[in-house]
Scaffold this motif. Sequence first.
Motif, PDB file in Angstrom:
ATOM      1  N   HIS A 108       0.767  -1.373   0.011  1.00  0.00           N
ATOM      2  CA  HIS A 108      -0.101  -0.022  -0.078  1.00  0.00           C
ATOM      3  C   HIS A 108       0.859   1.235   0.109  1.00  0.00           C
ATOM      4  CE1 HIS A 108      -3.142   2.668   0.792  1.00  0.00           C
ATOM      5  NE2 HIS A 108      -2.688   3.101   1.888  1.00  0.00           N
ATOM      6  N   LEU A 109       1.871   1.318   0.654  1.00  0.00           N
ATOM      7  CA  LEU A 109       2.904   2.284   0.790  1.00  0.00           C
ATOM      8  C   LEU A 109       3.767   2.623  -0.508  1.00  0.00           C
ATOM      9  CD1 LEU A 109       4.809   2.268   4.199  1.00  0.00           C
ATOM     10  CD2 LEU A 109       3.483   4.301   3.104  1.00  0.00           C
ATOM     11  N   LEU A 110       3.932   1.526  -1.053  1.00  0.00           N
ATOM     12  CA  LEU A 110       4.649   1.708  -2.662  1.00  0.00           C
ATOM     13  C   LEU A 110       3.610   2.181  -3.457  1.00  0.00           C
ATOM     14  CD1 LEU A 110       6.485  -1.894  -3.189  1.00  0.00           C
ATOM     15  CD2 LEU A 110       7.335   0.620  -2.610  1.00  0.00           C
ATOM     16  N   GLN A 111       2.358   1.788  -3.383  1.00  0.00           N
ATOM     17  CA  GLN A 111       1.467   2.446  -4.228  1.00  0.00           C
ATOM     18  C   GLN A 111       1.265   3.909  -4.009  1.00  0.00           C
ATOM     19  OE1 GLN A 111      -2.516   0.739  -3.882  1.00  0.00           O
ATOM     20  NE2 GLN A 111      -3.667   2.341  -5.293  1.00  0.00           N
ATOM     21  N   LYS A 112       1.329   4.493  -2.833  1.00  0.00           N
ATOM     22  CA  LYS A 112       1.181   5.868  -2.565  1.00  0.00           C
ATOM     23  C   LYS A 112       2.395   6.517  -2.943  1.00  0.00           C
ATOM     24  CE  LYS A 112      -2.338   6.208  -0.021  1.00  0.00           C
ATOM     25  NZ  LYS A 112      -3.550   7.242  -0.139  1.00  0.00           N
ATOM     26  N   ILE A 113       3.676   5.975  -2.734  1.00  0.00           N
ATOM     27  CA  ILE A 113       4.780   6.564  -3.451  1.00  0.00           C
ATOM     28  C   ILE A 113       4.769   6.616  -4.777  1.00  0.00           C
ATOM     29  CG2 ILE A 113       7.369   6.038  -3.622  1.00  0.00           C
ATOM     30  CD1 ILE A 113       7.353   4.867  -0.690  1.00  0.00           C
ATOM     31  N   ASP A 114       4.230   5.584  -5.357  1.00  0.00           N
ATOM     32  CA  ASP A 114       4.315   5.646  -6.921  1.00  0.00           C
ATOM     33  C   ASP A 114       3.256   6.853  -7.348  1.00  0.00           C
ATOM     34  OD1 ASP A 114       4.982   4.571  -9.448  1.00  0.00           O
ATOM     35  OD2 ASP A 114       3.094   3.153  -9.577  1.00  0.00           O
ATOM     36  N   GLU A 115       2.128   6.734  -6.767  1.00  0.00           N
ATOM     37  CA  GLU A 115       1.086   7.894  -7.035  1.00  0.00           C
ATOM     38  C   GLU A 115       1.596   9.305  -6.890  1.00  0.00           C
ATOM     39  OE1 GLU A 115      -2.043   6.843  -4.608  1.00  0.00           O
ATOM     40  OE2 GLU A 115      -2.801   5.145  -5.704  1.00  0.00           O
ATOM     41  N   ALA A 116       2.577   9.367  -5.809  1.00  0.00           N
ATOM     42  CA  ALA A 116       3.318  10.734  -5.616  1.00  0.00           C
ATOM     43  C   ALA A 116       4.064  11.285  -6.696  1.00  0.00           C
ATOM     44  CB  ALA A 116       3.960  10.647  -4.251  1.00  0.00           C
TER      45      ALA A 116
END
Length: 270
Positions: A108-116
């Motif tokens: 989930h964190l990786l997704q947030k970092i990717d979206e950023a």
Amino acid sequence: MPILKDKNFPEFRGLHLWHAPMSSCSQRVRIALCLKELSWVSHPLKLDKGEHAKSEYLAINPKGLVPSLINDGEVITESIDILSYIEGKFGRLGNQSLSESVITEGQHLLQKIDEAQKDVKTCSFFFLFRVRSMMNDNEFGFFQNNHSNIELVKFHERFRTGLSRKEVQESVDRSLLFFKLIEAKIEKNNGYLLNGSFSIYDLALVPNVHRFSLMRWPFEEYPNISSWFKRIKSKDWFKLAILDWEPPELIDTFSDFVGKSKNDNISAFL
């Protein structure tokens, strides 16, 4: 994971990386390669000259984005997915004993970092890249006519005419929420994003924090991120993967520009 099944280049044996020196996504993959002490062949692209729109590169990555990794002919794209690929092939990037529940939270964190990443790009171009040389008219015409990513082409069209303050403000607002989330995660997890030790999730975050530090984001207001980043910057791989690829004169230019900006520095949007 975007392993391009329809692409194979058997002439490229071993690890080959197509990347750009100042690309935050490229920095992410270079960190992973350095951390695992892997040998790799460098294929740098000049994004400010539109080289990612050349047919030779589009044959490897039809999206025309960096980075792209080839391992024994197999093509892997997208920085987050390349990190996962490297972990699968060469072992964990950091903590070796993460539980399944922690890994689920990490994804989930990786997704947030990717979206950023979209906001990293917008803020980088507005707060930093305006002072570096960009594509001239002929180079930009070639880029417009040949690059397959319409969204990226439109972004560069907006950049050439001036990104709107509304677009920049929206990116800054999302970045504010993002860093508040990261600050809370590091505080909760004993100095790292998860489980109290360095992992792939911390690695993915490094270029984001480094890039915003160049823009003078007020990380002094984020004591947990500041402490985390201080530890990160002491690592040999940080120098090898990031600092050694950043032209010192360009970093000095960025620093001068940010220091002299008044209404257009990042603090004016916070």
